[in-house]
Design a protein around this motif. Structure first.
Motif, PDB file in Angstrom:
ATOM      1  N   GLU A 232      11.594  66.400  44.022  1.00 12.01           N
ATOM      2  CA  GLU A 232      12.826  65.807  43.513  1.00 12.01           C
ATOM      3  C   GLU A 232      13.638  66.892  42.818  1.00 12.01           C
ATOM      4  O   GLU A 232      13.091  67.670  42.028  1.00 12.01           O
TER       5      GLU A 232
ATOM      6  N   PHE B 198      12.757  56.750  29.363  1.00 10.68           N
ATOM      7  CA  PHE B 198      11.753  57.520  30.102  1.00 10.68           C
ATOM      8  C   PHE B 198      10.334  57.279  29.596  1.00 10.68           C
ATOM      9  O   PHE B 198       9.375  57.669  30.244  1.00 10.68           O
TER      10      PHE B 198
ATOM     11  N   VAL C  85      15.614  68.515  40.092  1.00  9.78           N
ATOM     12  CA  VAL C  85      15.693  68.271  38.650  1.00  9.78           C
ATOM     13  C   VAL C  85      16.787  69.094  37.971  1.00  9.78           C
ATOM     14  O   VAL C  85      17.263  68.725  36.898  1.00  9.78           O
TER      15      VAL C  85
ATOM     16  N   LYS D 228      17.375  65.306  36.827  1.00  7.72           N
ATOM     17  CA  LYS D 228      16.287  64.409  36.449  1.00  7.72           C
ATOM     18  C   LYS D 228      15.487  65.066  35.335  1.00  7.72           C
ATOM     19  O   LYS D 228      15.443  66.289  35.232  1.00  7.72           O
TER      20      LYS D 228
END
Length: 147
Positions: free
Chosen positions: A131, A53, A133, A91
């Motif tokens: 998104e 990441f 998560v 995520k």
């Protein structure tokens, strides 16, 4: 805000949305101190540059805690948390990401106590890019209306 919402008043498919909250470095540092989780994924910027990441990520437990807090915009005086199930971190959340939560009534069923029922909420947490998560199921023990 206090409300009174009985078991019978919950409808499967009802949806509510929270406001957003930006996750800060202070959130991560405070959570590390409270939880004892000082893993480098959360605390070591240089080490994180060597990882997939490339930057620090927020603790999953921090995101869960903040997400639950965002949903606590009212207190139902005939309901209480029975538990959480199926918690998943989909995520990563990074410093300065803003999260918001969507809560959908997913299921209702009777409880062994005839004056109460179980309501299951699907709790979905999204970042600023919409998104997913984090998600989990929140189970509420809710009083039924008197006959």
């Amino acid at each position: 805000m206090f409300i009174t919402k009985y078991f019978e008043e919950f409808a499967i498919g009802d949806v509510r949305h929270t406001y957003g909250r930006t996750i800060t470095e202070t959130d991560i540092v405070v959570h590390a101190g409270q939880s004892g989780d000082f893993f480098p994924h959360h605390m070591d910027e240089e080490w994180c540059k060597t990882q997939p990441f490339k930057k620090r990520i927020a603790h999953g437990t921090l995101i869960f805690t903040v997400a639950v807090g965002l949903t606590a915009d009212h207190i139902n005086d005939v309901s209480m948390t029975y538990g959480y199930e199926k918690l998943r971190f989909i995520k990563p959340v990074f410093i300065n990401d803003t999260i918001k939560v969507t809560v959908t009534i997913q299921d209702k069923k009777d409880h062994k106590r005839p004056d109460q029922g179980l309501v299951t909420e699907l709790v979905e947490c999204f970042n600023q890019h919409n998104e997913l998560v984090m998600r989990c199921e929140h189970i509420l023990l809710v009083k039924k209306q008197a006959a």
